[in-house]
Motif scaffolding. Structure first.
Motif, PDB file in Angstrom:
ATOM      1  N   TYR A   1       0.830  -1.205   0.000  1.00  0.00           N
ATOM      2  CA  TYR A   1       0.000   0.000   0.000  1.00  0.00           C
ATOM      3  C   TYR A   1       0.865   1.257   0.000  1.00  0.00           C
ATOM      4  O   TYR A   1       0.655   2.174  -0.807  1.00  0.00           O
ATOM      5  N   PHE A   2       1.839   1.309   0.895  1.00  0.00           N
ATOM      6  CA  PHE A   2       2.654   2.516   0.988  1.00  0.00           C
ATOM      7  C   PHE A   2       3.531   2.705  -0.252  1.00  0.00           C
ATOM      8  O   PHE A   2       3.815   3.836  -0.652  1.00  0.00           O
ATOM      9  N   ARG A   3       3.974   1.609  -0.884  1.00  0.00           N
ATOM     10  CA  ARG A   3       4.715   1.771  -2.131  1.00  0.00           C
ATOM     11  C   ARG A   3       3.797   2.305  -3.227  1.00  0.00           C
ATOM     12  O   ARG A   3       4.195   3.154  -4.032  1.00  0.00           O
ATOM     13  N   LEU A   4       2.562   1.807  -3.282  1.00  0.00           N
ATOM     14  CA  LEU A   4       1.598   2.301  -4.269  1.00  0.00           C
ATOM     15  C   LEU A   4       1.328   3.789  -4.065  1.00  0.00           C
ATOM     16  O   LEU A   4       1.302   4.571  -5.021  1.00  0.00           O
ATOM     17  N   MET A   5       1.136   4.197  -2.811  1.00  0.00           N
ATOM     18  CA  MET A   5       0.891   5.608  -2.514  1.00  0.00           C
ATOM     19  C   MET A   5       2.095   6.459  -2.918  1.00  0.00           C
ATOM     20  O   MET A   5       1.950   7.536  -3.522  1.00  0.00           O
ATOM     21  N   ALA A   6       3.289   5.991  -2.574  1.00  0.00           N
ATOM     22  CA  ALA A   6       4.500   6.744  -2.915  1.00  0.00           C
ATOM     23  C   ALA A   6       4.654   6.878  -4.427  1.00  0.00           C
ATOM     24  O   ALA A   6       5.019   7.951  -4.930  1.00  0.00           O
ATOM     25  N   SER A   7       4.350   5.809  -5.154  1.00  0.00           N
ATOM     26  CA  SER A   7       4.467   5.848  -6.614  1.00  0.00           C
ATOM     27  C   SER A   7       3.508   6.863  -7.211  1.00  0.00           C
ATOM     28  O   SER A   7       3.876   7.644  -8.105  1.00  0.00           O
ATOM     29  N   MET A   8       2.276   6.889  -6.729  1.00  0.00           N
ATOM     30  CA  MET A   8       1.291   7.840  -7.259  1.00  0.00           C
ATOM     31  C   MET A   8       1.683   9.273  -6.925  1.00  0.00           C
ATOM     32  O   MET A   8       1.496  10.185  -7.740  1.00  0.00           O
ATOM     33  N   ARG A   9       2.227   9.492  -5.735  1.00  0.00           N
ATOM     34  CA  ARG A   9       2.654  10.851  -5.376  1.00  0.00           C
ATOM     35  C   ARG A   9       3.820  11.309  -6.246  1.00  0.00           C
ATOM     36  O   ARG A   9       3.871  12.461  -6.684  1.00  0.00           O
TER      37      ARG A   9
ATOM     38  N   PRO B   1      17.268   2.908 -17.449  1.00  0.00           N
ATOM     39  CA  PRO B   1      17.765   4.225 -17.019  1.00  0.00           C
ATOM     40  C   PRO B   1      17.943   4.303 -15.495  1.00  0.00           C
ATOM     41  O   PRO B   1      17.186   3.709 -14.734  1.00  0.00           O
ATOM     42  N   LYS B   2      18.945   5.059 -15.090  1.00  0.00           N
ATOM     43  CA  LYS B   2      19.203   5.262 -13.667  1.00  0.00           C
ATOM     44  C   LYS B   2      18.454   6.506 -13.182  1.00  0.00           C
ATOM     45  O   LYS B   2      19.038   7.548 -12.953  1.00  0.00           O
ATOM     46  N   HIS B   3      17.132   6.376 -13.047  1.00  0.00           N
ATOM     47  CA  HIS B   3      16.380   7.490 -12.475  1.00  0.00           C
ATOM     48  C   HIS B   3      15.211   6.958 -11.670  1.00  0.00           C
ATOM     49  O   HIS B   3      14.931   5.756 -11.654  1.00  0.00           O
ATOM     50  N   LEU B   4      14.524   7.863 -10.983  1.00  0.00           N
ATOM     51  CA  LEU B   4      13.515   7.481  -9.999  1.00  0.00           C
ATOM     52  C   LEU B   4      12.366   6.689 -10.607  1.00  0.00           C
ATOM     53  O   LEU B   4      11.862   5.742  -9.992  1.00  0.00           O
ATOM     54  N   ILE B   5      11.949   7.040 -11.824  1.00  0.00           N
ATOM     55  CA  ILE B   5      10.812   6.343 -12.433  1.00  0.00           C
ATOM     56  C   ILE B   5      11.120   4.865 -12.667  1.00  0.00           C
ATOM     57  O   ILE B   5      10.236   4.022 -12.602  1.00  0.00           O
ATOM     58  N   SER B   6      12.392   4.538 -12.917  1.00  0.00           N
ATOM     59  CA  SER B   6      12.760   3.130 -13.113  1.00  0.00           C
ATOM     60  C   SER B   6      12.494   2.294 -11.863  1.00  0.00           C
ATOM     61  O   SER B   6      12.328   1.072 -11.954  1.00  0.00           O
ATOM     62  N   THR B   7      12.454   2.929 -10.707  1.00  0.00           N
ATOM     63  CA  THR B   7      12.249   2.193  -9.458  1.00  0.00           C
ATOM     64  C   THR B   7      10.777   1.945  -9.168  1.00  0.00           C
ATOM     65  O   THR B   7      10.456   1.234  -8.212  1.00  0.00           O
ATOM     66  N   LEU B   8       9.883   2.521  -9.982  1.00  0.00           N
ATOM     67  CA  LEU B   8       8.440   2.383  -9.776  1.00  0.00           C
ATOM     68  C   LEU B   8       7.877   1.283 -10.668  1.00  0.00           C
ATOM     69  O   LEU B   8       8.386   1.035 -11.758  1.00  0.00           O
ATOM     70  N   LYS B   9       6.791   0.668 -10.217  1.00  0.00           N
ATOM     71  CA  LYS B   9       6.116  -0.344 -11.041  1.00  0.00           C
ATOM     72  C   LYS B   9       5.051   0.363 -11.871  1.00  0.00           C
ATOM     73  O   LYS B   9       3.864   0.382 -11.534  1.00  0.00           O
ATOM     74  N   THR B  10       5.490   0.953 -12.981  1.00  0.00           N
ATOM     75  CA  THR B  10       4.558   1.645 -13.861  1.00  0.00           C
ATOM     76  C   THR B  10       4.015   0.671 -14.903  1.00  0.00           C
ATOM     77  O   THR B  10       4.552  -0.422 -15.097  1.00  0.00           O
ATOM     78  N   THR B  11       2.981   1.095 -15.614  1.00  0.00           N
ATOM     79  CA  THR B  11       2.393   0.245 -16.650  1.00  0.00           C
ATOM     80  C   THR B  11       3.172   0.309 -17.958  1.00  0.00           C
ATOM     81  O   THR B  11       2.772  -0.313 -18.940  1.00  0.00           O
TER      82      THR B  11
ATOM     83  N   PRO C   1      21.920  -4.755  -6.192  1.00  0.00           N
ATOM     84  CA  PRO C   1      22.128  -3.369  -6.646  1.00  0.00           C
ATOM     85  C   PRO C   1      21.333  -2.377  -5.806  1.00  0.00           C
ATOM     86  O   PRO C   1      20.217  -2.678  -5.350  1.00  0.00           O
ATOM     87  N   PRO C   2      21.866  -1.176  -5.583  1.00  0.00           N
ATOM     88  CA  PRO C   2      21.099  -0.136  -4.888  1.00  0.00           C
ATOM     89  C   PRO C   2      19.988   0.387  -5.783  1.00  0.00           C
ATOM     90  O   PRO C   2      20.065   0.285  -7.022  1.00  0.00           O
ATOM     91  N   VAL C   3      18.959   0.943  -5.172  1.00  0.00           N
ATOM     92  CA  VAL C   3      17.850   1.502  -5.937  1.00  0.00           C
ATOM     93  C   VAL C   3      18.350   2.582  -6.896  1.00  0.00           C
ATOM     94  O   VAL C   3      17.808   2.759  -7.993  1.00  0.00           O
ATOM     95  N   ALA C   4      19.406   3.289  -6.510  1.00  0.00           N
ATOM     96  CA  ALA C   4      19.960   4.352  -7.359  1.00  0.00           C
ATOM     97  C   ALA C   4      20.467   3.839  -8.698  1.00  0.00           C
ATOM     98  O   ALA C   4      20.612   4.606  -9.643  1.00  0.00           O
ATOM     99  N   ASP C   5      20.706   2.524  -8.809  1.00  0.00           N
ATOM    100  CA  ASP C   5      21.150   1.953 -10.087  1.00  0.00           C
ATOM    101  C   ASP C   5      19.995   1.727 -11.051  1.00  0.00           C
ATOM    102  O   ASP C   5      20.209   1.350 -12.205  1.00  0.00           O
ATOM    103  N   GLY C   6      18.739   1.921 -10.586  1.00  0.00           N
ATOM    104  CA  GLY C   6      17.589   1.819 -11.475  1.00  0.00           C
ATOM    105  C   GLY C   6      16.709   0.601 -11.263  1.00  0.00           C
ATOM    106  O   GLY C   6      15.835   0.327 -12.081  1.00  0.00           O
ATOM    107  N   CYS C   7      16.914  -0.126 -10.166  1.00  0.00           N
ATOM    108  CA  CYS C   7      16.101  -1.332  -9.939  1.00  0.00           C
ATOM    109  C   CYS C   7      14.795  -0.989  -9.216  1.00  0.00           C
ATOM    110  O   CYS C   7      14.692   0.036  -8.541  1.00  0.00           O
ATOM    111  N   ILE C   8      13.825  -1.876  -9.371  1.00  0.00           N
ATOM    112  CA  ILE C   8      12.564  -1.748  -8.645  1.00  0.00           C
ATOM    113  C   ILE C   8      12.840  -1.852  -7.148  1.00  0.00           C
ATOM    114  O   ILE C   8      13.622  -2.695  -6.698  1.00  0.00           O
TER     115      ILE C   8
END
Length: 280
Positions: A46-54, A140-150, A198-205
């Motif tokens: 739930y909190f990951r979903l909320m964080a992703s939407m924000r 890509p090594k950016h924040l969106i890569s760490t989110l579960k987008t469609t 890998p750290p999240v900063a490398d682009g992983c979920i």
């Protein structure tokens, strides 16, 4: 049966010609497992979903609470014709229709789908599981890569490459040519009693199972949890190589090129994971 904005229906009536999740990949999702009526790791999901939407600047309704989401998931499970002990649940949230490139309405809709699972508890796959590195596109090594987008085009293209070349999975790399993750989960390299991921900063979920495994490993004196970049050359030196996700738990990799791996630590952790699930 699916749950569309709180209504249980046989088929969705979503208009795809205006649907932003379909047209632009303007959505996020969570894949969740349930067991004997318990929704596993719901708070984390739930909190990951909320964080992703924000992060994506979606407008979240005030009543979209964890209790609301839990009740809607349970309502969808109860409506299933096939009754089993464990289900795979997908919660997708996407922005309201409107606008060609930029949304005029940043509010959300949600869709919950449920499918039965054969394996009730987490089980290690003892079948051969060979992987290769996917080099056609970089994560890509950016924040969106760490989110579960469609938008999962890199993962989908990589999965086609794996199927065409008879691999069970492939490993994604970033622009630094470091290992990021597998098609369907986080990656772990076990060497000299270290569990390296890998750290999240490398682009992983920022995986939920990754978080749980970290907590388990920090309670085992014999192993050390390490988050750092992984070079492809290190794969040949590893004792074990794993993939993790919320549905399968831990997937041991058995082979990468000429290197073969064991799964002793993976077996130990899967037992701890099942014990934690059973104890709630």
């Amino acid at each position: 049966m699916v749950n569309f904005n709180g209504t249980i229906i046989d088929k969705t009536s979503i208009s795809i010609e205006h649907n932003r999740a379909f047209l632009y990949g303007d959505g996020v999702f969570e894949t969740i497992k349930s067991l004997d009526g318990q929704i596993l790791f719901l708070e984390d999901h739930y909190f990951r979903l909320m964080a992703s939407m924000r992060i994506l600047r979606m407008e979240i309704p005030m009543d979209f609470t964890m209790e609301f989401l839990e009740s809607e998931i349970q309502k969808t499970i109860d409506a299933q014709i096939t009754k089993v002990a464990s289900y795979r649940i997908r919660v997708t949230c996407f922005r309201n229709n409107g606008g060609k490139d930029l949304p005029t309405d940043r509010g959300i809709q949600f869709l919950i789908t449920v499918a039965p699972l054969e394996n009730i508890l987490y089980e290690l796959n003892n079948q051969p599981y060979e992987v290769e590195i996917f080099k056609d596109f970089h994560q890509p090594k950016h924040l969106i890569s760490t989110l579960k987008t469609t938008n999962r085009l890199i993962n989908i293209t990589a999965s086609v490459f794996a199927e065409e070349n008879q691999y069970q999975n492939v490993l994604l790399i970033n622009e630094d040519k470091n290992i990021v993750e597998a098609i369907n989960g986080n990656i772990y390299l076990i060497v000299d009693n270290q569990i390296v991921t890998p750290p999240v900063a490398d682009g992983c979920i920022n995986g939920i199972m990754r978080k749980k495994l970290k907590a388990f490993c920090e309670r085992i004196d014999e192993v050390q949890w390490v988050e750092r970049s992984i070079s492809p050359f290190e794969l040949q030196k590893a004792d074990e190589l794993w993939i993790s996700n919320a549905i399968a738990g831990i997937i041991p990799i058995t082979k990468f090129r000429k290197k073969e791996y064991t799964n002793a630590l993976a077996e130990q952790l899967i037992n701890r994971l099942n014990a934690a699930v059973r104890l709630g």
